[in-house]
Motif scaffolding. Structure first.
Motif, PDB file in Angstrom:
ATOM      1  N   VAL A  91      14.622  21.210  -8.685  1.00  0.00           N
ATOM      2  CA  VAL A  91      14.705  20.216  -9.253  1.00  0.00           C
ATOM      3  C   VAL A  91      16.101  19.431  -9.014  1.00  0.00           C
ATOM      4  CG1 VAL A  91      15.838  19.721 -11.269  1.00  0.00           C
ATOM      5  CG2 VAL A  91      14.369  20.974 -11.830  1.00  0.00           C
ATOM      6  N   VAL A  92      16.128  18.656  -8.836  1.00  0.00           N
ATOM      7  CA  VAL A  92      17.037  17.583  -8.082  1.00  0.00           C
ATOM      8  C   VAL A  92      17.417  16.712  -8.547  1.00  0.00           C
ATOM      9  CG1 VAL A  92      17.953  16.411  -5.584  1.00  0.00           C
ATOM     10  CG2 VAL A  92      15.748  18.459  -5.454  1.00  0.00           C
ATOM     11  N   VAL A  93      18.828  16.238  -8.933  1.00  0.00           N
ATOM     12  CA  VAL A  93      20.168  15.754  -9.320  1.00  0.00           C
ATOM     13  C   VAL A  93      21.276  14.830  -8.818  1.00  0.00           C
ATOM     14  CG1 VAL A  93      20.795  15.753 -11.997  1.00  0.00           C
ATOM     15  CG2 VAL A  93      19.154  17.497 -11.724  1.00  0.00           C
ATOM     16  N   LEU A  94      20.557  13.549  -8.994  1.00  0.00           N
ATOM     17  CA  LEU A  94      21.580  12.674  -8.661  1.00  0.00           C
ATOM     18  C   LEU A  94      22.987  12.153  -9.701  1.00  0.00           C
ATOM     19  CD1 LEU A  94      23.440  11.455  -6.674  1.00  0.00           C
ATOM     20  CD2 LEU A  94      21.289   9.881  -6.734  1.00  0.00           C
ATOM     21  N   ASP A 150       0.717  -1.519  -0.403  1.00  0.00           N
ATOM     22  CA  ASP A 150       0.389  -0.056  -0.439  1.00  0.00           C
ATOM     23  C   ASP A 150       1.109   1.593   0.188  1.00  0.00           C
ATOM     24  OD1 ASP A 150      -2.584   1.383  -0.019  1.00  0.00           O
ATOM     25  OD2 ASP A 150      -2.111   1.841   2.151  1.00  0.00           O
ATOM     26  N   ILE A 151       1.568   1.353  -0.899  1.00  0.00           N
ATOM     27  CA  ILE A 151       2.440   2.869  -0.826  1.00  0.00           C
ATOM     28  C   ILE A 151       1.504   3.751  -1.193  1.00  0.00           C
ATOM     29  CG2 ILE A 151       4.074   3.758  -2.318  1.00  0.00           C
ATOM     30  CD1 ILE A 151       5.211   0.464  -3.265  1.00  0.00           C
ATOM     31  N   GLN A 152       1.443   4.759  -0.593  1.00  0.00           N
ATOM     32  CA  GLN A 152       1.107   5.669  -0.539  1.00  0.00           C
ATOM     33  C   GLN A 152       1.969   7.495  -1.659  1.00  0.00           C
ATOM     34  OE1 GLN A 152      -1.916   5.961   0.923  1.00  0.00           O
ATOM     35  NE2 GLN A 152      -1.937   4.006   0.579  1.00  0.00           N
ATOM     36  N   PRO A 153       0.740   7.804  -2.345  1.00  0.00           N
ATOM     37  CA  PRO A 153       1.176   8.555  -3.202  1.00  0.00           C
ATOM     38  C   PRO A 153       2.227  10.071  -2.620  1.00  0.00           C
ATOM     39  CG  PRO A 153      -0.690   8.926  -3.221  1.00  0.00           C
ATOM     40  CD  PRO A 153      -0.324   7.289  -2.797  1.00  0.00           C
ATOM     41  N   GLY A 154       3.203  10.446  -3.429  1.00  0.00           N
ATOM     42  CA  GLY A 154       3.444  11.777  -2.625  1.00  0.00           C
ATOM     43  C   GLY A 154       3.285  12.901  -3.515  1.00  0.00           C
ATOM     44  N   ARG A 155       4.405  14.074  -3.329  1.00  0.00           N
ATOM     45  CA  ARG A 155       4.776  14.833  -4.463  1.00  0.00           C
ATOM     46  C   ARG A 155       6.040  14.787  -5.291  1.00  0.00           C
ATOM     47  NH1 ARG A 155      -0.597  17.058  -5.555  1.00  0.00           N
ATOM     48  NH2 ARG A 155       0.892  18.944  -6.453  1.00  0.00           N
ATOM     49  N   TYR A 204      16.573  12.247  -1.569  1.00  0.00           N
ATOM     50  CA  TYR A 204      15.060  11.881  -1.739  1.00  0.00           C
ATOM     51  C   TYR A 204      14.873  12.988  -0.135  1.00  0.00           C
ATOM     52  CZ  TYR A 204      16.521   8.461   2.165  1.00  0.00           C
ATOM     53  OH  TYR A 204      17.086   7.609   2.693  1.00  0.00           O
ATOM     54  N   GLN A 205      16.063  13.217   0.274  1.00  0.00           N
ATOM     55  CA  GLN A 205      15.996  14.272   1.085  1.00  0.00           C
ATOM     56  C   GLN A 205      15.840  15.626   1.116  1.00  0.00           C
ATOM     57  OE1 GLN A 205      18.542  12.816   4.510  1.00  0.00           O
ATOM     58  NE2 GLN A 205      18.111  11.004   4.675  1.00  0.00           N
ATOM     59  N   ILE A 206      16.148  15.945   0.226  1.00  0.00           N
ATOM     60  CA  ILE A 206      15.900  16.997   0.060  1.00  0.00           C
ATOM     61  C   ILE A 206      15.112  17.789  -1.044  1.00  0.00           C
ATOM     62  CG2 ILE A 206      17.785  19.143  -1.468  1.00  0.00           C
ATOM     63  CD1 ILE A 206      20.414  18.704  -0.467  1.00  0.00           C
ATOM     64  N   ALA A 207      15.270  16.565  -2.087  1.00  0.00           N
ATOM     65  CA  ALA A 207      13.635  16.248  -3.022  1.00  0.00           C
ATOM     66  C   ALA A 207      12.400  16.797  -1.576  1.00  0.00           C
ATOM     67  CB  ALA A 207      13.731  14.984  -3.756  1.00  0.00           C
ATOM     68  N   ALA A 208      12.616  15.474  -0.757  1.00  0.00           N
ATOM     69  CA  ALA A 208      11.286  15.760   0.424  1.00  0.00           C
ATOM     70  C   ALA A 208      11.133  17.176   0.329  1.00  0.00           C
ATOM     71  CB  ALA A 208      11.262  14.427   1.190  1.00  0.00           C
ATOM     72  N   THR A 210       2.264  16.641  -9.079  1.00  0.00           N
ATOM     73  CA  THR A 210       4.063  16.826  -8.897  1.00  0.00           C
ATOM     74  C   THR A 210       4.738  17.890  -8.611  1.00  0.00           C
ATOM     75  OG1 THR A 210       4.413  14.726 -10.832  1.00  0.00           O
ATOM     76  CG2 THR A 210       6.668  15.894  -9.728  1.00  0.00           C
ATOM     77  N   ASP A 211       5.106  17.961  -7.547  1.00  0.00           N
ATOM     78  CA  ASP A 211       5.823  19.621  -6.988  1.00  0.00           C
ATOM     79  C   ASP A 211       7.486  19.862  -7.532  1.00  0.00           C
ATOM     80  OD1 ASP A 211       2.790  20.640  -5.939  1.00  0.00           O
ATOM     81  OD2 ASP A 211       3.096  19.843  -3.970  1.00  0.00           O
ATOM     82  N   VAL A 212       7.853  18.426  -7.324  1.00  0.00           N
ATOM     83  CA  VAL A 212       9.607  18.338  -7.481  1.00  0.00           C
ATOM     84  C   VAL A 212       9.568  17.476  -8.380  1.00  0.00           C
ATOM     85  CG1 VAL A 212      11.224  17.702  -6.171  1.00  0.00           C
ATOM     86  CG2 VAL A 212       9.909  18.474  -4.543  1.00  0.00           C
ATOM     87  N   ILE A 213      10.306  17.481  -8.735  1.00  0.00           N
ATOM     88  CA  ILE A 213      11.343  16.954 -10.210  1.00  0.00           C
ATOM     89  C   ILE A 213      12.544  16.444  -9.630  1.00  0.00           C
ATOM     90  CG2 ILE A 213      12.131  16.178 -12.686  1.00  0.00           C
ATOM     91  CD1 ILE A 213      10.250  19.029 -12.648  1.00  0.00           C
TER      92      ILE A 213
END
Length: 733
Positions: A258-261, A170-175, A306-310, A228-231
Motif C-alpha cells: 500500500v502506498v499513500v499520498l 488506448d490506455i493500457q491496463p497496469g497492476r 506513483y513511482q514507488i507504487a510502480a 491489482t498488485d499494489v494499492i
C-alpha cells in the motif's frame, strides 16, 4: 494483531467481493449527457467509446435525439434494457425526477459527478446529499460521489469519467489500483504523469464527498481484486480509523503493498494537550506511524507516489517481495561515474541503507571483469576505464548478484549513444536471479529502445538518486513487516490493570480533570512502572523528617491539582543536600503555589529521592483526533525538546513490536551504550511500553493523555519514573 478502535460507531461495510460487479457494468446510462464535447457532461460518453467500452451505453437527455452516434432517451424509464450503472450529471435538485425507474432497470451503482451537495458546507447541501444516498439505497444502488470524476476500470475497458487525462489514446491496463478522494489528484496529475512514464493502472476510482462508498470500501475491493498488485491511495482524512486499520491488515495479509499520498500533513497539533507528551505528536505524525506499523509507504509528492507504487507492482509481478527480509541492509550499486556513486551513497545513507563489504571472491571477480586491480568498495566505482565495453555492465552485475551480502543491486547509468545492450542484460539477469535489480538512469540515450525495454519489464527504474534511495527504503520497510511473525498482544498483570482502572474511575467520578504526580504514579505503579521513594508532606518539619528517612540528596516538588507543569511554576527543587535547604525549598514552594492559586489550600509538597544521573526517556499516551490513544516513546532531554525524536504505535502490541518501536528512535544508539554509556535494558523498557499499550486499550473511555517524563535509566537495569501526569478524558457517572 488486534487493535481496539476509538469511540466511534462501527460502520458496516459491504463485502469486498460484492463490489467487483459494480465496476464491471455491461450497460451504463448517462443522465444529463451532452452532445457538446467541450462540456464536462459531453466528455463522459466519448471517453467510454475512446477507451474501448464494449457494453451498451444509454445517453439520457430529453432535448437530444442522438449523442455520439447513440440513440438518446428522454428518461430512465424509456430505456428498453437493463442498466448496471448510472452516471448522474444533473443538478442536485433534479435527482428525484431523474432517477425514477432506476430500480426497474436493476441498476446497482450510481456515480454522481454533480457538485452542489455537502461540499457546499451548508445545511442545504448536507440535506441534499443525505436525500441522494437514501434515494439510491431505496432503489438498490450504491453511490460513488457526489462531486467526483467517476472511475476507470482499465482491465475491463470501463472508463466512466469525464477526466481530461482520459484523452490519452488506448490506455493500457497496469497492476496498480488507485483510489483518490480528490479527482484532480487521481484523474489528472497522478494518472497523466504516470502514463507519461509508462506506468499503468488496473483501476482509478475517485470518491469525492464519500456519501456512501468511501476510500476504504474501494481499497478493500482492490485487496480482493486479482488484477491489482499494489494499492495506491490519496487521502485527506481518515474518517473511519477502525476501518482503515482493518484494511491495512487485509492488505498486509494478502501481500499487497500500500502506498499513500496524504494531504494536510503540515497541520500539526490540532489538539494540543495539557501534557508535554501530547504536544509531541500531531495528527500527521500519528498517521505516518500507523502506516509504518503496517509496512505502508507514505509519500510526500506525486511523482514519488506513483513511482514507488510502480516499483512495488513490478517486484510483486516478478515474485520478488516474498524472499528478502531486509533488502535495505544488503545493498550494492555500481557505475562508471564516481560522482553518481557518491551522490547515491549520500542519499542511501540518509534513508538508512547499508552497503556491506564485498567478499574476497567478489573482489577477485570484479578485478577479473574490469581487467585491473584496485581497492574496490561497496558501492562500486568502476571508473571510466569501462567505457566502450557494452557487455561490461552485465558482467559486473552478475558478479555483484552472486555476492551473499547483496539482496538488491543498483546499476547507475548516465548518458550514452545507446544503453540497449546493458539494459537487455539487466533485464535478463534480474529474471534469472531471485535478487532485486533496480536501475538508476540519471540521464538518457540518443538511440535505441532502452527506456521502453525497462518500462515493459519487471525491473524498476528511477531517474534520481534521491528517488531510488527513498524507494529502496520503502521496499525495506515493507519486506521487514511482511516477514514479521504477526503476534497478538499478550495481556498481562490483570490484577494491576483492574486496580489502575478503579483508581481512574474514582478520580473521574470525583470530577477531576487530571491526576497529581503522586496519584498518577499510584496508577502507573499498579501496572508495573517503578517509581521513586517519596512522601507527601504539609509542613517544613515533616519535609525534613521525610528527607532524613529517604536519604539525601532529595528533590522537593509542589503538588496541586490545578498546576500541571511544575517546573514552569517554579515549584521544583533538585539535589537538596541538607535540612536547611529542604526547609527553605518547602517555604518557597508553598509561597509560589499560593501565588499561582490564591486561597486554594489543596497544595502539598512531595519529598522524593534524588535519582543519580542516567539516561532519560519519555513514555506516554497521546490522543489523536483520528486514531484515538497512541503510545509514544522517545529519548528525554534535548532529544525530545529539540529533535522531537519519538516513535509511536497503536495499542495494544507485543513486546517484539515494542522493541521495534524503540529501534526506530534516531538516538537508539545512546540507549544501546554509545560513547561509553552503560546500555539501558531495552527489554524492560519494552515491557513498560506493552503495559502502557494494554492500559490504553482498556481505558480509552477514561484517559486522554499520560506523560511519564522522565523515565530515568540508571545502571542499565534500573528504571524509575521521576515524574508522571495522567489527564482524564471525561467524567463518568
Amino acid at each position: 494483531m488486534p487493535f481496539a478502535s476509538p469511540a466511534v460507531t462501527k460502520r458496516v461495510r459491504a463485502p469486498a467481493a460484492s463490489l467487483a460487479a459494480l465496476f464491471s457494468p455491461t450497460s451504463i446510462a448517462v443522465i444529463g449527457a451532452s452532445s457538446n464535447p467541450t462540456r464536462f457532461t459531453g466528455k463522459i460518453i466519448p471517453t467510454l467509446l475512446r477507451q474501448g467500452y464494449k457494453g451498451t451505453i444509454y445517453p439520457v437527455n430529453a432535448k437530444s435525439a442522438e449523442i455520439a452516434g447513440l440513440k438518446c432517451y428522454p428518461e430512465l424509464a424509456a430505456i428498453p434494457g437493463p442498466v448496471d450503472c448510472i452516471v448522474y450529471a444533473l443538478a442536485p435538485e433534479q435527482m428525484h425526477n431523474a432517477l425514477r425507474g432506476a430500480k426497474q432497470l436493476g441498476a446497482k451503482l450510481l456515480v454522481v459527478a454533480s457538485a452542489g451537495f455537502a461540499e457546499r458546507g451548508d445545511e442545504e447541501g448536507k440535506r441534499l446529499q443525505d436525500e441522494l444516498v437514501a434515494l439510491a439505497h431505496e432503489n438498490g444502488m450504491r453511490v460513488i460521489g457526489p462531486n467526483c470524476i467517476g472511475f476507470a476500470n482499465f482491465a475491463d475497458r470501463v472508463c466512466a469519467t469525464a477526466a481530461a487525462a482520459m484523452d490519452w489514446p488506448d490506455i493500457q491496463p497496469g497492476r496498480i489500483g488507485l483510489v483518490s478522494q480528490s479527482g484532480g489528484l487521481g484523474f489528472a496529475t497522478v494518472l497523466f504523469n504516470a502514463l507519461e512514464e509508462g506506468i499503468g493502472f488496473s483501476h482509478v476510482v475517485t470518491t469525492g464527498n464519500e456519501a456512501d462508498l468511501d476510500t476504504i470500501d474501494i481499497a478493500r475491493f482492490l485487496v480482493n481484486d486479482a488484477r491489482t498488485d499494489v494499492i495506491a491511495i490519496t487521502i485527506e482524512a481518515v474518517r473511519d480509523p477502525e476501518g482503515f486499520i482493518e484494511f491495512l491488515g487485509l492488505a498486509r495479509d494478502a501481500g499487497k503493498p500500500v502506498v499513500v499520498l496524504k494531504s494536510g500533513r503540515t497541520d500539526l497539533g490540532k489538539v494540543m494537550a495539557a501534557s508535554h507528551t501530547g504536544a509531541l505528536a500531531g495528527s500527521a505524525e500519528v498517521f505516518e506511524a500507523v502506516c509504518r506499523q503496517f509496512g505502508v509507504t507514505c509519500t510526500h509528492d506525486v511523482d514519488e507516489f506513483y513511482q514507488i507504487a510502480a516499483m512495488f507492482g513490478k517486484l510483486r509481478a516478478a515474485g520478488k517481495l516474498k524472499r528478502p527480509v531486509a533488502p535495505g541492509s544488503k545493498c550494492t550499486a555500481f557505475s562508471i561515474s564516481g560522482g553518481h556513486i557518491g551522490l547515491f551513497a549520500d542519499h542511501a545513507s540518509t534513508h538508512g541503507l547499508k552497503f556491506a563489504p564485498f567478499s574476497a571472491t567478489t573482489m577477485a571477480a570484479i578485478e577479473r571483469e574490469l581487467g585491473f586491480s584496485g581497492n574496490f568498495q561497496n558501492p562500486l566505482d568502476t571508473t571510466a576505464r569501462a567505457i566502450g565495453d557494452d557487455a561490461f555492465w552485465g558482467r559486473c552485475l552478475r558478479v555483484l548478484l552472486e555476492d551473499e551480502s547483496v539482496d538488491i543491486a543498483v546499476p547507475i547509468i548516465t548518458v550514452a549513444r545507446s544503453y540497449d545492450r546493458a539494459i537487455e542484460d539487466f533485464i535478463a539477469l534480474a529474471g534469472e536471479s531471485e535478487k532485486i535489480v533496480t536501475v538508476l538512469w540519471a540521464g538518457g540515450s540518443f538511440e535505441g529502445n532502452g527506456m521502453c525495454l525497462l518500462r515493459e519489464s519487471t525491473v524498476p527504474v528511477f531517474r534520481t538518486a534521491a528517488r531510488a534511495a527513498a524507494a529502496i527504503e520503502a521496499l525495506d520497510r515493507y519486506c521487514t513487516v511482511q516477514h514479521r511473525e504477526q503476534q497478538d498482544a499478550v495481556w498481562r498483570n490483570a490484577g494491576g490493570a483492574e486496580k489502575a482502572r478503579d483508581l481512574l474511575r474514582e478520580a473521574a467520578k470525583s470530577g477531576k480533570s487530571s491526576l497529581t504526580e503522586r496519584e498518577s504514579k499510584e496508577v502507573l505503579t499498579a501496572l508495573g512502572f517503578p517509581a521513586t521513594k517519596e512522601q507527601a508532606v504539609n509542613t517544613a518539619a515533616d519535609a525534613v523528617a521525610a528527607a532524613r528517612a529517604i536519604g539525601y540528596p532529595v528533590a522537593l516538588k509542589g503538588e496541586h491539582p490545578d498546576i500541571l507543569h511544575k517546573s514552569e511554576a517554579g515549584i521544583v527543587f533538585l539535589s537538596l543536600q541538607d535540612e536547611q535547604a529542604v526547609a527553605a525549598a518547602f517555604e518557597t514552594i508553598v509561597e509560589r503555589m499560593q501565588k499561582a492559586v490564591p486561597g486554594d489550600k489543596r497544595g502539598r509538597v512531595l519529598v522524593q529521592e534524588m535519582l543519580p544521573q542516567g539516561t532519560e526517556l519519555i513514555l506516554g499516551l497521546t490522543r489523536d483526533p483520528e486514531f484515538g490513544l497512541v503510545v509514544l516513546c522517545g529519548l528525554g532531554g534535548i532529544y525530545v525538546e529539540i529533535l522531537n525524536d519519538v516513535s509511536m504505535r497503536l495499542p495494544p502490541f507485543s513486546q517484539d513490536e515494542a522493541l521495534r518501536m524503540i529501534g526506530e528512535l534516531r538516538g537508539v544508539k545512546i540507549l544501546q551504550g554509545a560513547r561509553g554509556r552503560e546500555p539501558v535494558n531495552l527489554d524492560k523498557v519494552a515491557d513498560l511500553l506493552v503495559a502502557l499499550g494494554d492500559f490504553a486499550a482498556a481505558n480509552r473511555d477514561l484517559v486522554k493523555e499520560v506523560d511519564i517524563n522522565p523515565l530515568i535509566a540508571v545502571g542499565g537495569d534500573r528504571l524509575n519514573m521521576a515524574d508522571a501526569l495522567i489527564v482524564l478524558n471525561k467524567q463518568v457517572s
